[in-house]
Design a protein around this motif. Structure first.
Motif, PDB file in Angstrom:
ATOM      1  N   GLY A 145       3.949  -3.713 -11.548  1.00  0.00           N
ATOM      2  CA  GLY A 145       3.136  -2.803 -12.364  1.00  0.00           C
ATOM      3  C   GLY A 145       3.273  -1.356 -11.911  1.00  0.00           C
ATOM      4  N   MET A 146       3.267  -1.140 -10.596  1.00  0.00           N
ATOM      5  CA  MET A 146       3.454   0.218 -10.071  1.00  0.00           C
ATOM      6  C   MET A 146       4.800   0.789 -10.493  1.00  0.00           C
ATOM      7  N   ALA A 147       5.839  -0.017 -10.345  1.00  0.00           N
ATOM      8  CA  ALA A 147       7.186   0.443 -10.684  1.00  0.00           C
ATOM      9  C   ALA A 147       7.293   0.751 -12.176  1.00  0.00           C
ATOM     10  N   GLN A 148       6.747  -0.115 -13.010  1.00  0.00           N
ATOM     11  CA  GLN A 148       6.795   0.120 -14.448  1.00  0.00           C
ATOM     12  C   GLN A 148       6.090   1.430 -14.812  1.00  0.00           C
ATOM     13  N   ILE A 163      14.968  -3.521  -3.078  1.00  0.00           N
ATOM     14  CA  ILE A 163      13.777  -2.701  -3.280  1.00  0.00           C
ATOM     15  C   ILE A 163      12.696  -3.529  -3.957  1.00  0.00           C
ATOM     16  N   LEU A 164      13.080  -4.254  -4.992  1.00  0.00           N
ATOM     17  CA  LEU A 164      12.121  -5.079  -5.725  1.00  0.00           C
ATOM     18  C   LEU A 164      12.856  -6.298  -6.264  1.00  0.00           C
ATOM     19  N   GLY A 165      12.853  -7.348  -5.469  1.00  0.00           N
ATOM     20  CA  GLY A 165      13.589  -8.554  -5.820  1.00  0.00           C
ATOM     21  C   GLY A 165      12.695  -9.773  -5.902  1.00  0.00           C
ATOM     22  N   PRO A 166      13.264 -10.922  -6.244  1.00  0.00           N
ATOM     23  CA  PRO A 166      12.461 -12.119  -6.506  1.00  0.00           C
ATOM     24  C   PRO A 166      11.703 -12.650  -5.302  1.00  0.00           C
ATOM     25  N   ARG A 167      12.137 -12.321  -4.089  1.00  0.00           N
ATOM     26  CA  ARG A 167      11.459 -12.876  -2.908  1.00  0.00           C
ATOM     27  C   ARG A 167      10.137 -12.197  -2.606  1.00  0.00           C
ATOM     28  N   PHE A 168       9.962 -10.940  -3.056  1.00  0.00           N
ATOM     29  CA  PHE A 168       8.750 -10.220  -2.636  1.00  0.00           C
ATOM     30  C   PHE A 168       8.192  -9.303  -3.721  1.00  0.00           C
ATOM     31  N   ALA A 169       8.538  -9.535  -4.976  1.00  0.00           N
ATOM     32  CA  ALA A 169       8.037  -8.704  -6.070  1.00  0.00           C
ATOM     33  C   ALA A 169       6.675  -9.235  -6.529  1.00  0.00           C
ATOM     34  N   THR A 170       5.606  -8.615  -6.083  1.00  0.00           N
ATOM     35  CA  THR A 170       4.270  -8.999  -6.530  1.00  0.00           C
ATOM     36  C   THR A 170       3.971  -8.376  -7.886  1.00  0.00           C
ATOM     37  N   GLU A 190       0.799  -1.217   0.000  1.00  0.00           N
ATOM     38  CA  GLU A 190       0.000   0.000   0.000  1.00  0.00           C
ATOM     39  C   GLU A 190       0.837   1.275   0.000  1.00  0.00           C
ATOM     40  N   THR A 191       2.090   1.181   0.405  1.00  0.00           N
ATOM     41  CA  THR A 191       2.952   2.370   0.409  1.00  0.00           C
ATOM     42  C   THR A 191       4.066   2.289  -0.632  1.00  0.00           C
ATOM     43  N   PHE A 192       4.133   1.197  -1.381  1.00  0.00           N
ATOM     44  CA  PHE A 192       5.260   0.996  -2.302  1.00  0.00           C
ATOM     45  C   PHE A 192       5.365   2.113  -3.333  1.00  0.00           C
ATOM     46  N   ALA A 193       4.281   2.432  -3.999  1.00  0.00           N
ATOM     47  CA  ALA A 193       4.335   3.407  -5.095  1.00  0.00           C
ATOM     48  C   ALA A 193       4.809   4.766  -4.595  1.00  0.00           C
ATOM     49  N   GLU A 194       4.266   5.225  -3.485  1.00  0.00           N
ATOM     50  CA  GLU A 194       4.656   6.533  -2.955  1.00  0.00           C
ATOM     51  C   GLU A 194       6.140   6.567  -2.605  1.00  0.00           C
ATOM     52  N   ARG A 195       6.623   5.517  -1.964  1.00  0.00           N
ATOM     53  CA  ARG A 195       8.010   5.489  -1.526  1.00  0.00           C
ATOM     54  C   ARG A 195       8.973   5.321  -2.706  1.00  0.00           C
ATOM     55  N   PHE A 196       8.595   4.499  -3.653  1.00  0.00           N
ATOM     56  CA  PHE A 196       9.444   4.321  -4.828  1.00  0.00           C
ATOM     57  C   PHE A 196       9.523   5.609  -5.638  1.00  0.00           C
ATOM     58  N   GLU A 197       8.414   6.312  -5.753  1.00  0.00           N
ATOM     59  CA  GLU A 197       8.416   7.558  -6.512  1.00  0.00           C
ATOM     60  C   GLU A 197       9.294   8.614  -5.844  1.00  0.00           C
ATOM     61  N   GLU A 198       9.350   8.629  -4.526  1.00  0.00           N
ATOM     62  CA  GLU A 198      10.244   9.560  -3.825  1.00  0.00           C
ATOM     63  C   GLU A 198      11.689   9.358  -4.270  1.00  0.00           C
ATOM     64  N   TYR A 199      12.096   8.107  -4.368  1.00  0.00           N
ATOM     65  CA  TYR A 199      13.456   7.809  -4.818  1.00  0.00           C
ATOM     66  C   TYR A 199      13.662   8.284  -6.257  1.00  0.00           C
ATOM     67  N   LEU A 200      12.694   7.996  -7.121  1.00  0.00           N
ATOM     68  CA  LEU A 200      12.829   8.358  -8.526  1.00  0.00           C
ATOM     69  C   LEU A 200      12.885   9.869  -8.723  1.00  0.00           C
TER      70      LEU A 200
END
Length: 266
Positions: free
Chosen positions: A78-81, A66-73, A39-49
């Motif tokens: 889709g949010m990151a893309q 940040i986004l690896g094979p163990r927990f990349a849903t 629920e907070t991934f997009a906001e936090r990732f965008e801060e970095y970008l």
């Protein structure tokens, strides 16, 4: 012309408020925890970008913590893309740990393809467990693995690369880690030129410790490394890497970018 990118692992200490007293593992786990909630991934990732874009970069190196094979849903991918498209940022490589099982390594390759990353720059224990599997999987997904040096000497890296797996195995040179080991990184680049897939351009303050710093303030001959890359005709990407444990690297990464562009004649 070389593509210049921002390594997202530069922010290893950021979730800790730049008080990383427990070393790299502490910062890596804090990063995993910070980006874990969907629920907070997009906001936090965008801060970095936004920070990266403000510095003048048009490309990044994604980091597995940040986004690896163990927990990349699928939702996070889709949010990151979407955010990368929004901010016109490309991915030059995927950096980090690529798994200890066949399933993890396959997932890593699927992620790299999803983000258009042609190179994996890091390590996986699968290379020792089942080299043929790694080579076959890389060929299947059209990827290359640049093995990143940490304690390895140039000779040890050449041994790990071996026959090159039909062009799938090479090295991702981390100039800072060669400096930490007391190795001349420019000479390492020259010796590893035929196997060079990726460059993590980093300076460190002294031999024997991984204390990263502004280009020119440490023991790594950073400009000579760039001149050597030009001399060997290296056409791959160059990742600006600087991961201090106790302060925000943003200003110095910006200065590093300006120095690098000047050396490259951009």
């Amino acid at each position: 012309m070389n593509r210049v990118s921002f390594m997202l692992a530069n922010y290893c200490a950021r979730p800790l408020g730049y008080n990383m007293t427990g070393g790299w593992a502490q910062g890596a786990q804090a990063t995993v925890d910070y980006f874990q909630p969907e629920e907070t991934f997009a906001e936090r990732f965008e801060e970095y970008l936004l920070d990266v874009q403000a510095l003048g970069f048009d490309a990044i190196d994604m980091w597995t913590d940040i986004l690896g094979p163990r927990f990349a849903t699928q939702q996070k991918v889709g949010m990151a893309q979407e955010l990368l498209r929004k901010h016109s940022l490309d991915i030059c490589s995927y950096g980090g740990w690529f798994g200890s099982t066949p399933e993890e390594f396959v997932s890593m390759c699927e992620l790299a393809v999803a983000f258009g990353s042609p190179v994996l720059g890091g390590n996986t224990s699968m290379l020792l467990k089942d080299r043929d599997f790694v080579v076959g999987t890389l060929k299947e997904y059209g990827l290359r693995l640049g093995i990143e040096n940490h304690p390895e000497s140039v000779e040890e890296m050449l041994e790990r690369i071996g026959d090159g797996g039909g062009g799938t195995l090479g090295t991702a040179i981390d100039t800072g880690w060669y400096g930490t080991q007391g190795v001349d990184a420019a000479q390492a680049i020259e010796r590893l030129a035929p196997q060079l897939f990726l460059v993590h351009l980093k300076d460190v303050r002294e031999v024997g410790a991984h204390n990263t710093c502004l280009y020119g303030d440490g023991v790594v001959p950073v400009e000579r490394c760039v001149r050597t890359l030009q001399a060997i005709g290296y056409g791959g990407s160059i990742s600006v890497e600087h991961e201090p444990e106790h302060y925000d690297p943003l200003e110095e990464v910006g200065a590093n970018l300006r120095l690098l562009k000047d050396w490259l004649g951009e």
